[in-house]
Every structure is written in C-alpha cells, then in structure tokens.
Scaffold this motif. Sequence first.
Motif, PDB file in Angstrom:
ATOM      1  N   SER A 392      94.956  63.545  -4.853  1.00  0.00           N
ATOM      2  CA  SER A 392      94.599  64.100  -3.553  1.00  0.00           C
ATOM      3  C   SER A 392      94.663  65.621  -3.589  1.00  0.00           C
ATOM      4  CB  SER A 392      95.551  63.576  -2.479  1.00  0.00           C
ATOM      5  OG  SER A 392      95.259  64.139  -1.224  1.00  0.00           O
ATOM      6  N   VAL A 393      93.739  66.277  -2.849  1.00  0.00           N
ATOM      7  CA  VAL A 393      93.780  67.733  -2.718  1.00  0.00           C
ATOM      8  C   VAL A 393      93.702  68.087  -1.240  1.00  0.00           C
ATOM      9  CG1 VAL A 393      92.673  68.115  -4.960  1.00  0.00           C
ATOM     10  CG2 VAL A 393      91.261  68.014  -2.888  1.00  0.00           C
ATOM     11  N   PHE A 394      94.179  69.274  -0.913  1.00  0.00           N
ATOM     12  CA  PHE A 394      93.978  69.789   0.444  1.00  0.00           C
ATOM     13  C   PHE A 394      92.765  70.713   0.407  1.00  0.00           C
ATOM     14  CE2 PHE A 394      94.416  72.904   3.846  1.00  0.00           C
ATOM     15  CZ  PHE A 394      94.535  72.043   4.933  1.00  0.00           C
ATOM     16  N   ALA A 395      91.769  70.410   1.215  1.00  0.00           N
ATOM     17  CA  ALA A 395      90.525  71.169   1.216  1.00  0.00           C
ATOM     18  C   ALA A 395      90.259  71.749   2.599  1.00  0.00           C
ATOM     19  CB  ALA A 395      89.354  70.278   0.797  1.00  0.00           C
ATOM     20  N   ALA A 396      89.748  72.968   2.612  1.00  0.00           N
ATOM     21  CA  ALA A 396      89.321  73.609   3.857  1.00  0.00           C
ATOM     22  C   ALA A 396      87.954  74.243   3.618  1.00  0.00           C
ATOM     23  CB  ALA A 396      90.339  74.662   4.307  1.00  0.00           C
ATOM     24  N   MET A 426      91.736  69.264   5.366  1.00  0.00           N
ATOM     25  CA  MET A 426      91.965  67.819   5.202  1.00  0.00           C
ATOM     26  C   MET A 426      92.646  67.542   3.869  1.00  0.00           C
ATOM     27  SD  MET A 426      88.122  66.506   4.197  1.00  0.00           S
ATOM     28  CE  MET A 426      87.195  67.327   2.867  1.00  0.00           C
ATOM     29  N   ASP A 427      93.444  66.497   3.859  1.00  0.00           N
ATOM     30  CA  ASP A 427      93.841  65.872   2.612  1.00  0.00           C
ATOM     31  C   ASP A 427      92.727  64.887   2.270  1.00  0.00           C
ATOM     32  OD1 ASP A 427      96.358  67.138   2.359  1.00  0.00           O
ATOM     33  OD2 ASP A 427      97.220  65.734   3.807  1.00  0.00           O
ATOM     34  N   ILE A 428      92.219  64.935   1.032  1.00  0.00           N
ATOM     35  CA  ILE A 428      91.130  64.047   0.645  1.00  0.00           C
ATOM     36  C   ILE A 428      91.357  63.526  -0.759  1.00  0.00           C
ATOM     37  CG2 ILE A 428      89.696  66.036  -0.062  1.00  0.00           C
ATOM     38  CD1 ILE A 428      87.227  64.303   0.692  1.00  0.00           C
ATOM     39  N   TRP A 429      91.031  62.240  -0.986  1.00  0.00           N
ATOM     40  CA  TRP A 429      91.191  61.622  -2.291  1.00  0.00           C
ATOM     41  C   TRP A 429      90.037  60.633  -2.507  1.00  0.00           C
ATOM     42  CZ3 TRP A 429      94.185  60.966   1.983  1.00  0.00           C
ATOM     43  CH2 TRP A 429      94.140  59.715   2.613  1.00  0.00           C
ATOM     44  N   ASN A 430      89.750  60.338  -3.745  1.00  0.00           N
ATOM     45  CA  ASN A 430      88.668  59.416  -4.089  1.00  0.00           C
ATOM     46  C   ASN A 430      89.193  58.029  -4.417  1.00  0.00           C
ATOM     47  OD1 ASN A 430      86.473  61.171  -3.777  1.00  0.00           O
ATOM     48  ND2 ASN A 430      86.742  62.010  -5.827  1.00  0.00           N
ATOM     49  N   LYS A 449      93.419  67.908   9.482  1.00  0.00           N
ATOM     50  CA  LYS A 449      94.586  68.639   9.970  1.00  0.00           C
ATOM     51  C   LYS A 449      94.175  70.005  10.511  1.00  0.00           C
ATOM     52  CE  LYS A 449      97.811  66.529   6.651  1.00  0.00           C
ATOM     53  NZ  LYS A 449      98.807  66.784   5.587  1.00  0.00           N
ATOM     54  N   PRO A 450      94.739  70.423  11.645  1.00  0.00           N
ATOM     55  CA  PRO A 450      94.468  71.781  12.124  1.00  0.00           C
ATOM     56  C   PRO A 450      95.153  72.809  11.237  1.00  0.00           C
ATOM     57  CG  PRO A 450      96.065  70.692  13.548  1.00  0.00           C
ATOM     58  CD  PRO A 450      95.617  69.670  12.549  1.00  0.00           C
ATOM     59  N   LEU A 451      94.579  74.010  11.149  1.00  0.00           N
ATOM     60  CA  LEU A 451      95.154  75.068  10.323  1.00  0.00           C
ATOM     61  C   LEU A 451      96.079  75.991  11.101  1.00  0.00           C
ATOM     62  CD1 LEU A 451      92.046  76.147   8.179  1.00  0.00           C
ATOM     63  CD2 LEU A 451      93.928  74.642   7.516  1.00  0.00           C
ATOM     64  N   GLY A 549      88.681  62.329  13.599  1.00  0.00           N
ATOM     65  CA  GLY A 549      89.447  63.566  13.569  1.00  0.00           C
ATOM     66  C   GLY A 549      90.879  63.506  13.109  1.00  0.00           C
ATOM     67  N   GLY A 550      91.435  62.308  12.818  1.00  0.00           N
ATOM     68  CA  GLY A 550      92.803  62.235  12.303  1.00  0.00           C
ATOM     69  C   GLY A 550      93.810  62.903  13.224  1.00  0.00           C
ATOM     70  N   GLU A 551      94.630  63.804  12.683  1.00  0.00           N
ATOM     71  CA  GLU A 551      95.629  64.503  13.484  1.00  0.00           C
ATOM     72  C   GLU A 551      94.975  65.365  14.571  1.00  0.00           C
ATOM     73  OE1 GLU A 551      98.480  66.683  11.219  1.00  0.00           O
ATOM     74  OE2 GLU A 551      98.841  65.035   9.813  1.00  0.00           O
ATOM     75  N   VAL A 552      93.760  65.850  14.291  1.00  0.00           N
ATOM     76  CA  VAL A 552      93.036  66.644  15.284  1.00  0.00           C
ATOM     77  C   VAL A 552      92.670  65.775  16.476  1.00  0.00           C
ATOM     78  CG1 VAL A 552      90.919  67.932  15.723  1.00  0.00           C
ATOM     79  CG2 VAL A 552      92.155  68.265  13.582  1.00  0.00           C
ATOM     80  N   ALA A 553      92.240  64.536  16.228  1.00  0.00           N
ATOM     81  CA  ALA A 553      91.867  63.631  17.317  1.00  0.00           C
ATOM     82  C   ALA A 553      93.052  63.381  18.247  1.00  0.00           C
ATOM     83  CB  ALA A 553      91.347  62.317  16.755  1.00  0.00           C
ATOM     84  N   LYS A 554      94.239  63.265  17.670  1.00  0.00           N
ATOM     85  CA  LYS A 554      95.432  63.055  18.489  1.00  0.00           C
ATOM     86  C   LYS A 554      95.679  64.242  19.419  1.00  0.00           C
ATOM     87  CE  LYS A 554      97.712  60.290  14.906  1.00  0.00           C
ATOM     88  NZ  LYS A 554      98.847  60.245  13.937  1.00  0.00           N
ATOM     89  N   LYS A 555      95.285  65.425  18.954  1.00  0.00           N
ATOM     90  CA  LYS A 555      95.522  66.638  19.734  1.00  0.00           C
ATOM     91  C   LYS A 555      94.633  66.703  20.981  1.00  0.00           C
ATOM     92  CE  LYS A 555      96.367  71.552  18.927  1.00  0.00           C
ATOM     93  NZ  LYS A 555      96.373  72.647  17.934  1.00  0.00           N
TER      94      LYS A 555
END
Length: 579
Positions: A392-396, A426-430, A449-451, A549-555
């Motif tokens: 997994s990587v964190f990508a923006a 986002m955290d993203i993995w294949n 994730k929000p920055l 939206g993940g964590e953003v959707a919760k916001k």
Amino acid sequence: MKRKLLSVLVILATADATAQVTDAMIAKDAADTESVLSWGMGTQGQRFSPLSTINTKNVNKLVPVWSMSFGGEKQRGQESQPLVHKGKMFVTASYSRIFAVDVKTGQKLWKYEHRLPEGIMPCCDVINRGAALYDNLVIFGTLDAQLVALDQNTGKVVWREKIEDYTAGYSYTAAPLIAEGMLLTGVSGGEFGVVGRVDARDPKTGKLLWTRPTVEGHMGYKDGKENGISGTTNATWPGETWKTGGASTWLGGSYDASTGLAYFGTGNPGPWNSHVRKGDNLYSSSTVAIDVKTGKIAWSYQNTPNDAWDFDGVNEFVTFDMDGKRVGGKADRNGFFYVNDAKTGKLINAFPFVKKVTWASSIDIKTGRPVFDPANRPGDPTASADGKKGSSVFAAPGFLGGKNQMPMAYSPKTQMFYVPTNEWGMDIWNEPISYKKGAAYLGAGFTMKPLFDDHIGSLRAIDPKTGKVAWEVKNNAPLWGGVLTTAGDLVFWGTPEGYLKAADAKTGKVLWQFQTGSGVVAPPITWNDGADQYVSVVSGWGGAVPLWGGEVAKKVNFLEQGGSVWTFKIPSSTNVASK
C-alpha cells in the motif's frame, strides 16, 4: 380569405423557424446573452458571460425569483447545467429525467421520465449533467446508455437510440455536444471494463455517422464502413488487455471551430491494477482531439501514462487565446494543470494546481511526460508473500482528484482560470483481478483521507501562463459544483453546504451568498431577458463523494439530499439605481 390564411401560415412558419436552434446559433452561443444553448455556455467550454448588469457593485442585491422542485423520491446527486432558449429552461435531473420550465415563473411546462431497467450500473451516482439543443429538439442521455430526443414544446419523444449495452457496464451521464451539425457523445462505465469511444450522430434522426474508439487496437467506423484502427494494436497494451481497456469518455467534450477539432478527455484504463497492463495504455487518461469531419484522431496527449491511481483524464479541455495562439487548458484529476496547443497538442505549460502531489515530481515540458516517483506506485500483488495484496502507498491527490467532474471557468477579461479544487489523498493498494462482463473491474482497494483540518475544497484563481494562484477561497467540504464567470467581474460557484456564492473575480472577496437548502454540485448559468440578468443553479447533494469518499464521506454525512432549480435576479428598481 385565402390570402389571409396564407399570411397566417407564413407568420407561423417564421415563428417556428426562429424557435429552432441552428448551427450558426450554437457557434455564437458564448456571445449570445439571451440563450444558453450548450454545456459550457459555448462549445469551447469557457463558461464566461459577457453580461455585466450584475456586477461587483450590486450583486449583494441579488434575490431569488423562483425555485422549482424536481419532486418525488428520486433525489440523489443533481449535477445538471440548465439550457435556456426562447423562454424555456431545459434541465435534467437524477434517474434520467428532464424538465421544461418557464424561465420567468418557474412553472413546469412538461417533464419526461425515462423508464430505467433493473440492473443499471452507474459508477458514481444516478446523475445526469445536461442536455443538448438542436432544431426543435432537446436531446439527453440515460443511465441505461440510450439517447432520447424530445420535442422542445411538447416533451414528446421524436427519436430514441441505444448507445451501448448497459448489462456490460455501459451508461451515459454527460451532456451531448453539438459540433458542425453533428451530435457528439461519449460513454460511461470505466470501472466495468468497457471500451471508451466518441460517437457522432445526425441530431435530427439519431442516425450514427461515425464512431472513434479511445483505446488503441479498436476499429473506428464512418458511414458504416471501417475507418481505421485507433493507434497500433499491442503497442502500449500487452496481450488482450486492450479489449477491456476502459478510457471511457464520461464527461463529454468541447469543440473549437478555429481548429475543427472536438476534444474529449478519457478516463482510467481498466483495471486499476497497473501491473496487469504494463505500458502507457493509449489513449487512456488523456486528451484526445478528433477531427469531426473525418472521425479520426488528430492528436492525443496523455496526462497519466500507465495510470495506477484512477486519475481519469476526462476533465474538460477549455480552448482560449494565449500569446497569439489558440491553446487549451485542463485541470487534470492527477493534480497538474496543462496548457496544450489546440491545433497540435504540443505541451506548452504544466504545473501543480493543488498543494500536494506525490505520484510525480513534475511534468517534463520537453518530452511531455511525468517524472514518476516509483515509490508512490501501488505494489504488484503477485510480488507479495500471499499474492493477495500488493504493498500500500499513500497517494495525493486521492482518486477523486485535484479536480473532478465540476467544470472550471475562464475569463478572457482577467485571463485567469477559476478552478474548483480539492485537497485530499488516499491509501491505495492493488489486488488480483480478472474481467467478468458487467462486474466491477478494479483490482484495487483504497481509503480517501483529507489532508488539512480546516478545508478540503478551495476555489482558486490561476494564471495559466505562470501557474500562480492569484487568490483562493477555502471550503470545509469538498467542492463538487462548477464555476461561472462574467464581464461584471464576478465568479459564481456552489458548495456542498448549500450555498451559491459570488466573489470578485480580481480579488476573491466573497460579495454574496444564498442558502439553497441542499448541496450544490452543479455549474451555474446566466442569461438576460430585456434589462434583467438572471442567474440559475441546480441544487441537490450527491455524486461520487458520499459513495466513494471514505473518511471524507463521513465528514459530510450531515448534508441533506434535494432536487431543485433556483433562479435569481436583481429587482429592476434596485438594478437601475446601482449602475
């Protein structure tokens, strides 16, 4: 008696002719202040109005004159840009509906509700972004991948044509484009292994004229005959991956008469797992310029080769003049703003328009290619210990992009773009994936994730020559609605919190705002009727953010759905006094 009857018939025929939308009218749409005939307020997509009756001095007097509800329980996201012609507004809504409305009163004149089958597979909400006008028709697309042409006066169906098979994951959400007497449409469905393309039809009949695939290896057709393969089979796609290559043209296109080219952005390659399809994967995540007369690709520019982050390149290509050249600007989902020569596609400028970009350090202007950071590509699951999940990587930006579907605006007056941006990652993995007709074709997992704590969205005024941000207005929630700018030195945009706002185009100072009752995820328009200038916007929270939206959707889960059109003007006595 016969002479009188003949005179009446001539008058009626003349009235009918003046009501028809012609190629000449569409070509002049950007300068026509009494109508809005195309998505983008002109086929170039600048979303600039030469009107200045409403300006920085009097915009604070703007008040609503009517609001019309779409009604029923079919709310969800409302991303439509209305069209205006001869006293009628034509506006689409969620679940493949369209309404005709009296522009002065908001009275509903007719509505058409498309009967949708079970099993439609829209990726990112049941939205529709608008219609096209031609002759006496209003034409829009449906979630089951059909086109429907209706009589502007009655709402009765004149013709209906199938774009593609919805059971294979195809859908349609964009506003069609009229260019040189042709109706141009794309396809949606990039998450289902579809093959992107652009079609041209006769807008009066729906007859297919040509089709141009946006994945290399697929044959184009014109007048029912083969018209050349797009690219070279297997040049940038290994094996048979090109057969389910994605690159959907889901946002629609723009057209510039000075070049004779239609510009369509293309979406992500399929699947998201880039290790399955090693190579550049033309023509995914690109801008593709098509000669509308031949149906062939004149040039293409790939914003994200071998896209591993779902950075769809569908964002609108807006043509404008810069340093004596006709160029196009594009704020890509990948976080970079590009300026290309509109005739040749040559890259002129590229710079980040959001604060954090991790997948590439820069864009090489000479080669046109990104300078990748290999450490920020999600890992190959086949190289992992269990073969089930890559590193997994964190990508923006996150896959929802530095800018998504919400169209920006360009002002020839200030020579700046007004871009609705979002700061998130986002955290993203294949993961392993294989194609199955009608099933999601991702091969990846992610968490948005929000920055920053104080904002996600930001409206930015950007100089396309220098990349300098002249000003910005931050917003707590993500911005998901489009932008309008005017000769009155104003910029209008909406927020998910429900506000339609207006700011000084030169300084960014917010001068007016109005609460519409639900989130605004659509682009505003303006037009005039006599001495009055009107502003309209569709309100109704939804779209991709609450779904993906993940964590953003919760916001933003406190935001309420809706479905309505609001129209504003300055009262006449106030308007005269404020000039």
